[in-house]
Design a protein around this motif. Sequence first.
Motif, PDB file in Angstrom:
ATOM      1  N   GLY A  34       0.755  -1.352  -0.131  1.00  0.00           N
ATOM      2  CA  GLY A  34      -0.051   0.144   0.021  1.00  0.00           C
ATOM      3  C   GLY A  34       0.884   1.118  -0.035  1.00  0.00           C
ATOM      4  O   GLY A  34       0.343   2.392  -0.194  1.00  0.00           O
ATOM      5  N   ALA A  35       2.046   1.231   0.414  1.00  0.00           N
ATOM      6  CA  ALA A  35       3.108   2.299   0.367  1.00  0.00           C
ATOM      7  C   ALA A  35       2.908   2.787  -0.928  1.00  0.00           C
ATOM      8  O   ALA A  35       3.126   2.385  -2.202  1.00  0.00           O
ATOM      9  N   GLU A  36       3.170   4.274  -1.024  1.00  0.00           N
ATOM     10  CA  GLU A  36       3.121   4.832  -2.480  1.00  0.00           C
ATOM     11  C   GLU A  36       4.732   5.137  -2.858  1.00  0.00           C
ATOM     12  O   GLU A  36       5.580   5.442  -2.115  1.00  0.00           O
ATOM     13  N   LEU A  37       4.807   4.767  -3.900  1.00  0.00           N
ATOM     14  CA  LEU A  37       6.184   4.900  -4.666  1.00  0.00           C
ATOM     15  C   LEU A  37       6.053   5.958  -5.979  1.00  0.00           C
ATOM     16  O   LEU A  37       5.206   6.247  -6.533  1.00  0.00           O
ATOM     17  N   CYS A  38       7.385   6.621  -6.272  1.00  0.00           N
ATOM     18  CA  CYS A  38       7.410   7.243  -7.622  1.00  0.00           C
ATOM     19  C   CYS A  38       8.582   6.557  -8.435  1.00  0.00           C
ATOM     20  O   CYS A  38       9.583   6.110  -8.269  1.00  0.00           O
ATOM     21  N   LEU A  39       7.877   6.028  -9.745  1.00  0.00           N
ATOM     22  CA  LEU A  39       8.575   5.355 -10.661  1.00  0.00           C
ATOM     23  C   LEU A  39       9.015   6.285 -11.753  1.00  0.00           C
ATOM     24  O   LEU A  39       8.130   7.110 -12.177  1.00  0.00           O
ATOM     25  N   PHE A  40      10.065   6.219 -12.807  1.00  0.00           N
ATOM     26  CA  PHE A  40      10.203   6.889 -13.949  1.00  0.00           C
ATOM     27  C   PHE A  40      11.344   5.810 -14.606  1.00  0.00           C
ATOM     28  O   PHE A  40      11.908   5.196 -14.188  1.00  0.00           O
ATOM     29  N   ASN A  41      11.127   5.838 -16.006  1.00  0.00           N
ATOM     30  CA  ASN A  41      11.792   4.957 -16.777  1.00  0.00           C
ATOM     31  C   ASN A  41      12.515   5.731 -17.653  1.00  0.00           C
ATOM     32  O   ASN A  41      13.293   5.176 -18.792  1.00  0.00           O
ATOM     33  N   GLY A  42      12.875   7.035 -17.581  1.00  0.00           N
ATOM     34  CA  GLY A  42      13.748   7.857 -18.517  1.00  0.00           C
ATOM     35  C   GLY A  42      13.162   8.529 -19.413  1.00  0.00           C
ATOM     36  O   GLY A  42      13.804   9.135 -20.594  1.00  0.00           O
ATOM     37  N   ASP A  43      11.875   8.172 -20.121  1.00  0.00           N
ATOM     38  CA  ASP A  43      11.165   8.751 -21.163  1.00  0.00           C
ATOM     39  C   ASP A  43      10.712  10.034 -20.833  1.00  0.00           C
ATOM     40  O   ASP A  43       9.829  10.851 -21.702  1.00  0.00           O
ATOM     41  N   GLY A  44      10.568  10.477 -19.855  1.00  0.00           N
ATOM     42  CA  GLY A  44      10.032  11.838 -19.181  1.00  0.00           C
ATOM     43  C   GLY A  44       9.048  11.566 -18.222  1.00  0.00           C
ATOM     44  O   GLY A  44       8.373  10.602 -18.556  1.00  0.00           O
ATOM     45  N   GLY A  45       8.607  12.552 -17.473  1.00  0.00           N
ATOM     46  CA  GLY A  45       7.767  12.396 -16.574  1.00  0.00           C
ATOM     47  C   GLY A  45       7.789  11.363 -15.379  1.00  0.00           C
ATOM     48  O   GLY A  45       8.828  10.510 -15.394  1.00  0.00           O
ATOM     49  N   GLU A  46       7.007  10.885 -14.461  1.00  0.00           N
ATOM     50  CA  GLU A  46       6.985  10.188 -13.455  1.00  0.00           C
ATOM     51  C   GLU A  46       5.657   9.452 -13.208  1.00  0.00           C
ATOM     52  O   GLU A  46       4.605  10.214 -13.456  1.00  0.00           O
ATOM     53  N   TYR A  47       5.836   8.333 -12.615  1.00  0.00           N
ATOM     54  CA  TYR A  47       4.616   7.415 -12.352  1.00  0.00           C
ATOM     55  C   TYR A  47       4.281   7.350 -10.683  1.00  0.00           C
ATOM     56  O   TYR A  47       5.363   6.983 -10.093  1.00  0.00           O
TER      57      TYR A  47
END
Length: 241
Positions: A34-47
Amino acid sequence: MPRFYCSVPLAVGLTLDLPEAVAHHLHVLRLQVGAELCLFNGDGGEYIAHLASVDKRRASVTVKAFVARDVELPYEITLAQALPEASKMDWIIEKAVEMGVAAIAPLAAQRCVVRLSGERAEKKLAHWQGVIVAASEQSGRNRLARLAPVDDLHQWCAQQDLHKRILLSPRGGQSLADWARHQPPQAVSLMIGPEGGFSVQEEDHAMARGALALSMGPRILRTETAGIAAVAALNALWGGL
């Protein structure tokens, strides 16, 4: 919010397994389902994602939202850094990424003590790529700085690109800061010598191929200081800090 680089396609609504290294990091952080994370893959923006499962070696997340956030500089800086001694390159790359450098080009020069080729060069490049990822996670960047293979100075100078090449040298008759005050923001490559600097022959070769020799002022900076100071000066004058 913890941030992690994931070199996989990301999309809202997707549930995916995270790389083992990221899963291990989550386990060490003792994050719960349930913890919230921030992910990015290098294409711009974040999830923004929620942790769906986690154990020592495996973790999965559900992607909940996309944030079109980028913190890149409005101009591109390439740091062409002659190979320094020991682990200084790690520090240089880490700080360059934090300061917004778009690309890093390791250079082999006459006065370099470190010599890299073959398998040893490949291992170093893989290690430096990890430094770039970690620095991007920490600094909030959502695009990875490009890392070029180790190149000979003369071969690098022979390449054609649209970047203005700036050779930082005590021989420069004008300071970088003074030059930048009278120039619009633009793509530049900063050439930094090793301990002892580039040789006179190397500097002449670079200038003969269009490099502009500029100084960092009245003081002589160490190789691990010069590039970061130059990037900071451009950020202050052209925007980015």
